[in-house]
Enzyme design. Sequence first.
Site, PDB file in Angstrom:
ATOM      1  N   GLN A 232       0.847  -1.186   0.000  1.00  0.00           N
ATOM      2  CA  GLN A 232       0.000   0.000   0.000  1.00  0.00           C
ATOM      3  C   GLN A 232       0.882   1.235   0.000  1.00  0.00           C
ATOM      4  O   GLN A 232       1.639   1.476   0.944  1.00  0.00           O
ATOM      5  CB  GLN A 232      -0.919   0.032   1.220  1.00  0.00           C
TER       6      GLN A 232
ATOM      7  N   ASP B 172      -1.903  -7.588   4.205  1.00  0.00           N
ATOM      8  CA  ASP B 172      -1.927  -6.210   4.680  1.00  0.00           C
ATOM      9  C   ASP B 172      -0.854  -5.445   3.934  1.00  0.00           C
ATOM     10  O   ASP B 172       0.346  -5.712   4.103  1.00  0.00           O
ATOM     11  CB  ASP B 172      -1.662  -6.192   6.191  1.00  0.00           C
TER      12      ASP B 172
ATOM     13  N   CYS C 294      -6.480   1.287   1.808  1.00  0.00           N
ATOM     14  CA  CYS C 294      -6.456  -0.068   2.362  1.00  0.00           C
ATOM     15  C   CYS C 294      -7.731  -0.846   2.046  1.00  0.00           C
ATOM     16  O   CYS C 294      -7.685  -2.074   1.871  1.00  0.00           O
ATOM     17  CB  CYS C 294      -6.208  -0.039   3.862  1.00  0.00           C
TER      18      CYS C 294
ATOM     19  N   HIS D 197      -8.084   0.491   9.798  1.00  0.00           N
ATOM     20  CA  HIS D 197      -7.344  -0.131   8.696  1.00  0.00           C
ATOM     21  C   HIS D 197      -8.048  -1.409   8.257  1.00  0.00           C
ATOM     22  O   HIS D 197      -8.608  -2.145   9.090  1.00  0.00           O
ATOM     23  CB  HIS D 197      -5.918  -0.442   9.161  1.00  0.00           C
TER      24      HIS D 197
END
Length: 232
Positions: free
Chosen positions: A90, A185, A96, A170
């Site tokens: 990211q 992630d 996200c 998140h």
Amino acid sequence: MVPAIKWRPLESNPKTMSAYIKALGVTGSWKFTDVLSADPALLCMIPHPCCAFILLFPITQNYVTYCEQEKDSIRKDGQQICDNIFYMKQTIGNACGTIGVIHAIANAQDKIVLKTDSPLLNFMDKVKRFNPAQIGAALETDELFAEAHTDAAREGQTAPLSADAPLDLHFVALVHKEGSLYELDGRKNYPVNHGDSSEQSFVIDAAAVCRQFMARDPGEMRFSILALSQMD
């Protein structure tokens, strides 16, 4: 480091996210639904087949401390990561939610069919030989994706936030791939393997990981889980 590019944040809303993946090119009856509880006794309410969870959670000091411990553990003991997992970094602020969606769908391409010349299929074709950092950078210049994200960020039950609004929430994706459960992630340096899983046990296994997130911050209520399921 503060991202040079920021998008408006997405809401963890099944209706909004389901419309979003249709705009990205997902065909058929795949939709997001709310996971009302991670309690094992209530997981039977989730439609099957289910190929991914997207978890929204608060970034707290407890979580930051845990991530440092996790990083040290992986550095010391290593982990097995399958070659076919799709993972991207990211590099865009507040992206996200979109990156969670990409992770969920990209790792279920054996089940989910994308429309020809759709934003997501075109993106996947463009980045198929890229590394995770290069994939993240490619999203920065993808105008169709940015437009679809902006449209989705305007929807939802709450007033849309600006790209510069301070946030401590998140999104991450949980997926099954080749016998393991992965946490994806884009803020981390790699996928995290949470152990053995299967298509049949994925929902139970993913819910267990979600409960671990919640247990680290028992006083927090700002958790939300969406399941990506085929509704037929």
